[in-house]
Write a protein that holds these residues in place. Sequence first.
Motif, PDB file in Angstrom:
ATOM      1  N   ARG A 113     -66.592  20.887   3.177  1.00 41.23           N
ATOM      2  CA  ARG A 113     -65.675  20.033   3.072  1.00 41.23           C
ATOM      3  C   ARG A 113     -66.517  18.493   2.796  1.00 41.23           C
ATOM      4  O   ARG A 113     -67.360  18.138   3.522  1.00 41.23           O
ATOM      5  N   TYR A 139     -57.513  17.119   1.175  1.00 45.24           N
ATOM      6  CA  TYR A 139     -56.904  17.236   2.538  1.00 45.24           C
ATOM      7  C   TYR A 139     -57.072  15.494   2.464  1.00 45.24           C
ATOM      8  O   TYR A 139     -58.143  14.982   2.508  1.00 45.24           O
ATOM      9  N   CYS A 140     -55.886  15.201   3.424  1.00 44.63           N
ATOM     10  CA  CYS A 140     -55.991  13.517   3.825  1.00 44.63           C
ATOM     11  C   CYS A 140     -56.247  13.768   5.290  1.00 44.63           C
ATOM     12  O   CYS A 140     -55.752  14.680   5.908  1.00 44.63           O
ATOM     13  N   GLU A 158     -66.030  15.242   8.459  1.00 47.22           N
ATOM     14  CA  GLU A 158     -64.715  15.744   9.133  1.00 47.22           C
ATOM     15  C   GLU A 158     -64.446  15.804  10.528  1.00 47.22           C
ATOM     16  O   GLU A 158     -63.487  15.498  11.047  1.00 47.22           O
ATOM     17  N   GLN A 182     -52.148  19.500   5.592  1.00 48.05           N
ATOM     18  CA  GLN A 182     -52.332  20.852   5.207  1.00 48.05           C
ATOM     19  C   GLN A 182     -53.322  21.150   3.873  1.00 48.05           C
ATOM     20  O   GLN A 182     -53.424  22.459   3.808  1.00 48.05           O
ATOM     21  N   GLY A 183     -53.397  20.212   2.806  1.00 48.48           N
ATOM     22  CA  GLY A 183     -54.168  20.248   1.826  1.00 48.48           C
ATOM     23  C   GLY A 183     -53.194  20.636   0.520  1.00 48.48           C
ATOM     24  O   GLY A 183     -52.134  21.086   0.545  1.00 48.48           O
ATOM     25  N   TRP A 243     -59.599  10.884   2.004  1.00 46.67           N
ATOM     26  CA  TRP A 243     -59.568  12.009   1.404  1.00 46.67           C
ATOM     27  C   TRP A 243     -60.634  12.909   1.345  1.00 46.67           C
ATOM     28  O   TRP A 243     -61.766  12.239   0.949  1.00 46.67           O
ATOM     29  N   GLU A 262     -49.659  16.027   2.528  1.00 52.31           N
ATOM     30  CA  GLU A 262     -49.931  15.750   1.212  1.00 52.31           C
ATOM     31  C   GLU A 262     -49.052  16.381  -0.012  1.00 52.31           C
ATOM     32  O   GLU A 262     -48.609  17.438   0.070  1.00 52.31           O
ATOM     33  N   ARG A 301     -62.243  16.883   0.231  1.00 54.23           N
ATOM     34  CA  ARG A 301     -61.727  17.999  -0.652  1.00 54.23           C
ATOM     35  C   ARG A 301     -62.819  19.024  -0.220  1.00 54.23           C
ATOM     36  O   ARG A 301     -64.111  18.933   0.160  1.00 54.23           O
ATOM     37  N   CYS A 315     -50.030  11.077   0.267  1.00 55.32           N
ATOM     38  CA  CYS A 315     -50.556  11.450   1.880  1.00 55.32           C
ATOM     39  C   CYS A 315     -49.527  10.445   2.661  1.00 55.32           C
ATOM     40  O   CYS A 315     -49.755   9.468   2.830  1.00 55.32           O
ATOM     41  N   TRP A 340     -54.956  15.620  10.351  1.00 52.41           N
ATOM     42  CA  TRP A 340     -55.463  16.221   9.091  1.00 52.41           C
ATOM     43  C   TRP A 340     -53.947  16.722   8.384  1.00 52.41           C
ATOM     44  O   TRP A 340     -52.984  17.178   9.293  1.00 52.41           O
TER      45      TRP A 340
END
Length: 127
Positions: free
Chosen positions: A45, A95-96, A111, A119-120, A36, A6, A38, A22, A117
């Motif tokens: 999450r 995060y994607c 999730e 790393q954010g 996505w 990301e 968050r 992403c 995933w």
Amino acid sequence: EVQLVESGGGLVQAGGSLRLSCAASGFTFDGYVVCWFRQAPGKEREGVSCISSSHGYTYYADSVKGRFTISSDNAKNTVYLQMNTLKPEDTAVYYCAADRLSLVIMANPLEYDYNYWGQGTQVTVSS
């Protein structure tokens, strides 16, 4: 090696905009759902927006409808999240995630359904 990376996060004032990216490597998004999520401090999450790369179908959480737009560029193997009219409550790590999933699952993003995933990237919206 499968990787999602990301980028695009940052600090912005309320009402401003950011575009998150992403980018995938090691696989192509074709046939995948990309979502996505968050996570704000002290909160779970949550799924924000998802796209089916094959069909172009999209999902948006009620909290972002009309403000966020998800899109994909299959040639670049990249999914974008355009975030407009940002609010302080949008502050979170974004995060994607990606996986081969059905549209039914995409419409209720959880999730644990996603195996890949990034790393954010931090998004901070100041008031």
